[in-house]
Design an enzyme around this catalytic site. Structure first.
Site, short mmCIF file in Angstrom:
data_model
loop_
_atom_site.label_atom_id
_atom_site.label_comp_id
_atom_site.label_asym_id
_atom_site.label_seq_id
_atom_site.Cartn_x
_atom_site.Cartn_y
_atom_site.Cartn_z
NE ARG A 52 -2.82 -0.49 3.41
CZ ARG A 52 -2.72 -0.56 4.27
NH1 ARG A 52 -3.05 0.61 5.00
NH2 ARG A 52 -2.66 -1.48 4.94
CE LYS A 61 0.52 -21.62 10.27
NZ LYS A 61 1.43 -20.93 11.10
CG HIS A 100 7.44 -22.92 6.88
ND1 HIS A 100 6.42 -22.84 7.72
CD2 HIS A 100 8.46 -23.41 7.61
CE1 HIS A 100 6.88 -22.82 8.80
NE2 HIS A 100 8.14 -23.23 8.78
CE LYS A 131 10.80 -26.65 8.79
NZ LYS A 131 11.61 -25.73 9.12
CD GLU A 160 8.48 -22.54 17.18
OE1 GLU A 160 8.90 -21.62 16.51
OE2 GLU A 160 7.18 -22.61 17.26
CG ASP A 173 1.06 -20.80 15.06
OD1 ASP A 173 1.09 -20.07 13.96
OD2 ASP A 173 2.29 -20.64 15.84
CG HIS A 178 3.66 -26.26 10.34
ND1 HIS A 178 3.70 -25.94 9.28
CD2 HIS A 178 3.97 -25.24 11.22
CE1 HIS A 178 3.62 -24.61 9.06
NE2 HIS A 178 3.94 -23.90 10.52
C1 BG6 Z 1 4.73 -21.08 11.53
C2 BG6 Z 1 4.35 -20.46 12.95
O1 BG6 Z 1 4.08 -21.35 10.76
O2 BG6 Z 1 5.93 -21.96 12.11
C3 BG6 Z 1 5.28 -20.12 14.10
O3 BG6 Z 1 3.47 -19.64 12.66
C4 BG6 Z 1 6.60 -21.01 14.22
O4 BG6 Z 1 4.56 -19.80 15.30
C5 BG6 Z 1 7.00 -21.35 12.85
O5 BG6 Z 1 7.40 -20.35 15.12
C6 BG6 Z 1 8.08 -22.44 13.04
O6 BG6 Z 1 8.68 -22.84 11.82
P1 BG6 Z 1 10.30 -23.51 11.80
O7 BG6 Z 1 10.45 -23.62 10.41
O8 BG6 Z 1 11.11 -22.51 12.45
O9 BG6 Z 1 10.22 -24.71 12.61
#
Ligand code: BG6
Length: 491
Positions: free
Chosen positions: A49, A147, A177, A181, A215, A234, A239
């Site tokens: 924008r 997402k 994503h 990997k 994490e 999330d 994932h």
């Molecule tokens: C994202 C989540 O999809 O994946 C985040 O929204 C998360 O909260 C992230 O931290 C983790 O991805 P990766 O590749 O670092 O494991």
């Protein structure tokens, strides 16, 4: 890679000044260019924008590449070539005028346009309908969706409907994503190119599976965003369930996108529902309280900036998932994911059963079962624990357990493992949907997840507390130890 020479395109990056684009997408595109995987004629059009001209966007991109790429990996000649591909169009997502400028810019250019939506889903509808109005929605143009695709089945259907009104499913690329990997890709090779594993991949030989995505970070200044979703929406809905599908699916008849996605869908449909009757034995939700991270005190979830003290949002989830089909009857898949855990590690453990009759020393029984470890991050690789005889005349027939190890970066002499976004962007440019999630997969995943969230809501029990820097609430240990098993301790 010669295959890509036919795949020139115009990549229209909506949300080009946002966090995802600055941190991940521009960097991934740079590395693809460096690897010679972007066609000479491919152009990247930043869209946002803010008023800005091409030179302004090129400056932003340069600054971010210099910030997020190590100096030794940033090559002057590649950077120059890459920056020449960039231009910018100011678009207020809701206003048709900006799209008209975009259409004008692309007039007479017959390369496919890829509309990458690095924007909140609330504007997907506006973007798609405006692209339609200016005629930019026709195949082979494509749309890439980031997402979160909704917060439950109903809202995800709404988003999917809005997009589907303007783009066909074969033009729609939904990003998860994790599917980009390296180790996730390797899971397919491992299972379907090695009879050693392919023939054993069922309830006759596998005792259970564990999927851990841990994490160290907390919610990092995005409390109010995260609080609306929580770890279940999330991380698990997308994932972890995608990993579970690739582990559990039957062999697809080939590697085509729909053959793979049909098999993944069957797994999602066979997931046994977790309801109010089974929620306490099959799922645990947790929320971190103050603790330590790398020796330093860190605040609890409810003490983070912007926190609402009443929040019941979970930052940790552990689940015992069961798949109701012949291959997996009686084999639990234990899933575990959380924020503020002791280390960042994503791994899959496939625990094989023991041989039917055991003949070695009674105290070594636990060594005589193979364990396959697939490490997604860090140190991507695969290791298989096998039992051998301990060496030495004095050892008798004592067993020892050791790994057969493949570390991808060592084995393939790579300096760096490509980021998931590099692979995914390359696949979109090549028009291959195998690594993208089909609408029905997203919706079946939501059906299963919604039931668990509903059961938690009905139970009215708050999430279990766990200390930041620990492996989650005690009940997550009980979830697995109740079955006489334990979480992999090497995590
Ligand atoms: C994202 C989540 O999809 O994946 C985040 O929204 C998360 O909260 C992230 O931290 C983790 O991805 P990766 O590749 O670092 O494991």
């Amino acid at each position: 890679m010669s295959v890509n020479s036919q795949h020139a395109c115009n990549l229209a990056l909506f949300g080009a000044l946002g966090d995802l684009s600055r941190r991940k997408l521009l960097k991934a595109l740079y590395f693809l260019d460096d690897a010679g995987l972007i066609h000479d004629d491919t152009r990247i059009i930043g869209i946002a924008r803010q008023e800005m001209d091409d030179a302004g966007f090129i400056d932003v991109a340069k600054e971010n590449l210099e910030r997020f790429i190590k100096a030794k990996e940033l090559k002057k000649n590649v950077l120059e070539r890459f920056l020449k591909r960039l231009s910018y169009v100011t678009i207020d997502m809701t206003e048709i005028s900006g799209y008209e400028k975009l259409a004008e810019k692309l007039k007479g250019d017959d390369k496919p346009m890829i509309a990458y939506m690095a924007t909140p889903p609330s504007v997907f509808g506006d973007i798609c309908s405006n692209l339609d109005k200016v005629g930019l929605n026709k195949s082979p143009n494509r749309v890439v969706l980031e997402k979160p695709l909704g917060k439950d089945l109903a809202s995800s259907q709404e988003i999917n409907d809005v997009v589907a009104a303007h783009f066909g499913e074969e033009q729609t690329y939904r990003i998860d994503h994790y599917l980009g990997k390296e180790t996730v890709q390797n899971l397919i090779a491992l299972r379907f190119a090695n009879n050693l594993f392919g023939s054993q991949w069922n309830q006759n030989h596998i005792d259970h599976v564990q999927i851990t995505v841990a994490e160290e970070v907390g919610v990092e200044g995005r409390w109010s965003y995260y609080d609306k979703s929580g770890q279940m929406r999330d991380m698990v809905q997308n994932h972890l369930l995608q990993l579970l599908c690739l582990l559990a699916m039957d062999p697809p008849f080939d590697l085509s996108a729909d053959a793979i996605r049909d098999e993944k869908l069957k797994v999602l449909r066979a997931l046994k529902p977790i309801t109010t009757e089974t929620i306490n034995t099959h799922a645990v939700r947790g929320q971190y309280v103050a603790g330590n991270h790398q020796g330093k005190p860190v605040p609890g979830y409810l003490e983070e900036d912007g926190a609402n003290l009443e929040s019941h949002t979970e930052t940790f989830v552990a689940i015992k998932a069961e798949i109701s089909n012949w291959r997996w009857a009686g084999v639990p898949f234990y899933l575990r994911t959380g924020k503020r855990l002791p280390s960042k590690v994503s791994e899959i453990i496939v625990q094989f059963k023991q041989q039917p009759h055991y003949i070695f020393a009674p105290d070594q029984r636990n060594l005589a079962a193979n364990k396959l470890v697939l490490r997604l991050q860090p140190d991507e690789g695969i290791s298989l624990q096998i039992a051998t005889k301990d060496q030495g005349l004095d050892k008798g027939m004592r067993l020892r357990s050791g790994p057969l190890d493949i570390n991808f970066s060592e084995a393939f002499k790579q300096d760096r493992t490509p980021d998931a976004y590099e692979r995914l962007l390359l696949e979109v440019m090549m028009g291959n949907q195998s690594l993208f999630v089909r609408r029905d997969e997203v919706e079946y995943a939501w059906r299963w997840v919604d039931q668990i969230i509903d059961a938690w809501d009905q139970s009215n029990e708050p999430p279990k507390k766990y200390q930041a820097g620990s492996w989650g609430p005690v009940s997550s240990i009980a979830l697995i130890s109740r079955d006489g098993r334990s979480w992999n301790e090497d995590s």
